[in-house]
Motif scaffolding. Structure first.
Motif, mmCIF file in Angstrom:
data_model
loop_
_atom_site.group_PDB
_atom_site.id
_atom_site.type_symbol
_atom_site.label_atom_id
_atom_site.label_comp_id
_atom_site.label_asym_id
_atom_site.label_seq_id
_atom_site.Cartn_x
_atom_site.Cartn_y
_atom_site.Cartn_z
ATOM 1 N N ILE A 36 0.835 -1.207 0.000
ATOM 2 C CA ILE A 36 0.000 0.000 0.000
ATOM 3 C C ILE A 36 0.871 1.259 0.000
ATOM 4 O O ILE A 36 0.611 2.201 -0.737
ATOM 5 C CB ILE A 36 -0.965 -0.008 1.216
ATOM 6 N N LEU A 37 1.958 1.212 0.820
ATOM 7 C CA LEU A 37 2.838 2.384 0.880
ATOM 8 C C LEU A 37 3.479 2.661 -0.485
ATOM 9 O O LEU A 37 3.490 3.785 -0.968
ATOM 10 C CB LEU A 37 3.940 2.164 1.922
ATOM 11 N N PHE A 38 3.980 1.566 -1.117
ATOM 12 C CA PHE A 38 4.603 1.749 -2.436
ATOM 13 C C PHE A 38 3.589 2.264 -3.453
ATOM 14 O O PHE A 38 3.903 3.116 -4.286
ATOM 15 C CB PHE A 38 5.232 0.437 -2.926
ATOM 16 N N GLU A 43 1.611 6.508 -6.827
ATOM 17 C CA GLU A 43 0.488 7.351 -7.252
ATOM 18 C C GLU A 43 0.816 8.828 -7.066
ATOM 19 O O GLU A 43 0.518 9.656 -7.923
ATOM 20 C CB GLU A 43 -0.765 6.969 -6.435
ATOM 21 N N TYR A 44 1.501 9.142 -5.939
ATOM 22 C CA TYR A 44 1.867 10.531 -5.654
ATOM 23 C C TYR A 44 2.849 11.053 -6.707
ATOM 24 O O TYR A 44 2.653 12.124 -7.276
ATOM 25 C CB TYR A 44 2.493 10.617 -4.252
ATOM 26 N N THR A 45 3.914 10.250 -7.007
ATOM 27 C CA THR A 45 4.910 10.724 -7.985
ATOM 28 C C THR A 45 4.292 10.799 -9.391
ATOM 29 O O THR A 45 4.613 11.691 -10.163
ATOM 30 C CB THR A 45 6.152 9.810 -8.033
ATOM 31 N N ARG A 46 3.368 9.854 -9.673
ATOM 32 C CA ARG A 46 2.700 9.892 -10.983
ATOM 33 C C ARG A 46 1.909 11.202 -11.128
ATOM 34 O O ARG A 46 1.971 11.874 -12.148
ATOM 35 C CB ARG A 46 1.753 8.693 -11.104
ATOM 36 N N GLN A 47 1.196 11.587 -10.072
ATOM 37 C CA GLN A 47 0.412 12.821 -10.091
ATOM 38 C C GLN A 47 1.334 14.045 -10.214
ATOM 39 O O GLN A 47 1.046 14.969 -10.972
ATOM 40 C CB GLN A 47 -0.423 12.915 -8.803
ATOM 41 N N ASN A 51 1.380 16.778 -13.169
ATOM 42 C CA ASN A 51 1.263 18.224 -12.943
ATOM 43 C C ASN A 51 2.414 18.971 -13.616
ATOM 44 O O ASN A 51 2.218 20.013 -14.229
ATOM 45 C CB ASN A 51 1.277 18.558 -11.446
ATOM 46 N N THR A 52 3.646 18.398 -13.499
ATOM 47 C CA THR A 52 4.810 19.054 -14.109
ATOM 48 C C THR A 52 4.647 19.126 -15.624
ATOM 49 O O THR A 52 4.914 20.161 -16.246
ATOM 50 C CB THR A 52 6.107 18.275 -13.776
ATOM 51 N N ILE A 53 4.173 18.009 -16.226
ATOM 52 C CA ILE A 53 3.994 17.998 -17.690
ATOM 53 C C ILE A 53 2.956 19.044 -18.099
ATOM 54 O O ILE A 53 3.134 19.777 -19.077
ATOM 55 C CB ILE A 53 3.593 16.594 -18.178
ATOM 56 N N GLN A 54 1.883 19.133 -17.308
ATOM 57 C CA GLN A 54 0.843 20.125 -17.626
ATOM 58 C C GLN A 54 1.388 21.543 -17.541
ATOM 59 O O GLN A 54 1.116 22.380 -18.406
ATOM 60 C CB GLN A 54 -0.323 19.965 -16.669
#
Ligand SMILES: Nc1nc2c(ncn2[C@@H]2O[C@H](COP(=O)(O)OP(=O)(O)OP(=O)(O)O)[C@@H](O)[C@H]2O)c(=O)[nH]1
Length: 230
Positions: A36-38, A43-47, A51-54
């Motif tokens: 769950i932690l991984f 999920e956090y780094t994907r988001q 955001n950075t790409i946007q």
């Protein structure tokens, strides 16, 4: 997860007929927690990446549509904007004025005070223009020291008033980077986007009026006249 843990560690035979050792159950719960932690970190780094790409996309779009020196919209921005404004003006039977202006003898400013100083003059001139126009007006950097105004719901006389306003503001403006006795002036050419005129024709007419303003001695506003056609 909490529910699973309660189920696993509840005294044997009371809820589930489990016969696993405590160690085994602990390792199972810990592996769940790790997974769950991984997943959360993934999920956090994907988001974050999304955001950075946007943000980069928005930055790229902005850079593609704006002049880097003055921050004003550029020609590409104008193409889309004009198509929309022309359609709106036609729908509401409103006039749309085009005004082209050009800093007078700008080459001399560059030659005498340097290119960086010329850049500073361009930036301050753009700011001065932005403060003079209405919210619905648009001003773009059209070329080196040339700016193009798109003035919705504006007739020739109103555009002339605005041209003279910017002209007088500029001639009274003191550029901190220039000596106090140095005065910067601009010439203006105006044309109306009539129903039978294309946008290219209107810009060409404004350019002819601007040329006429330069020819007549600069620091003035000239409205296009059909006599200038040839
Ligand atoms: N500093 C600076 N100069 C620029 C920029 N773009 C164009 N110029 C300069 O603007 C000058 C324009 O010169 P000209 O086209 O001869 O016109 P002018 O000296 O303004 O004379 P008139 O337009 O006839 O009044 C040139 O020296 C260009 O190098 C820029 O982004 N920064």
């Amino acid at each position: 997860m909490i529910f699973m843990s309660v189920l696993l560690f509840y005294p044997d035979d009371q809820l589930l007929a489990t016969s696993y050792s405590f160690d085994y159950k602990l390792r199972l719960v810990l592996s769940f927690v790790t997974t769950i932690l991984f997943s959360a970190v993934y999920e956090y780094t994907r988001q974050q990446n999304f955001n950075t790409i946007q943000e980069l996309n928005q930055k790229n779009n902005y850079l593609a549509l704006h002049d880097q020196l003055t921050g004003l919209p550029n020609r590409r921005y104008l193409q889309n904007y004009l198509a929309r404004e022309i359609a709106r003006a036609e729908r509401h039977h409103q006039s749309l004025a085009i005004m082209l202006c050009d800093i007078d003898k700008f080459k001399r400013v560059n030659d005498q005070y340097g290119h960086d100083c010329g850049d500073r003059v361009l930036i301050e001139t753009a700011q001065l223009i932005l403060h003079a126009i209405r919210k619905q007006d648009l001003v773009a950097r059209w070329g080196g020291e040339e700016f193009l105004f798109v003035l919705p719901e504006t007739g020739l006389a109103q555009a002339e008033v605005l041209g003279n306003l910017v002209r007088s503001k500029l001639s009274q403006h003191h550029f901190a980077i220039l000596p106090t006795d140095e005065q910067i002036t601009m010439s203006f050419g105006i044309a109306l986007l009539a129903s039978e005129t294309t946008i290219d024709e209107a810009i060409c007419q404004a350019d002819k009026a601007l040329y006429c303003a330069k020819h007549r001695g600069r620091d003035q506003v000239v409205i296009y006249d059909s006599a200038m056609a040839s």
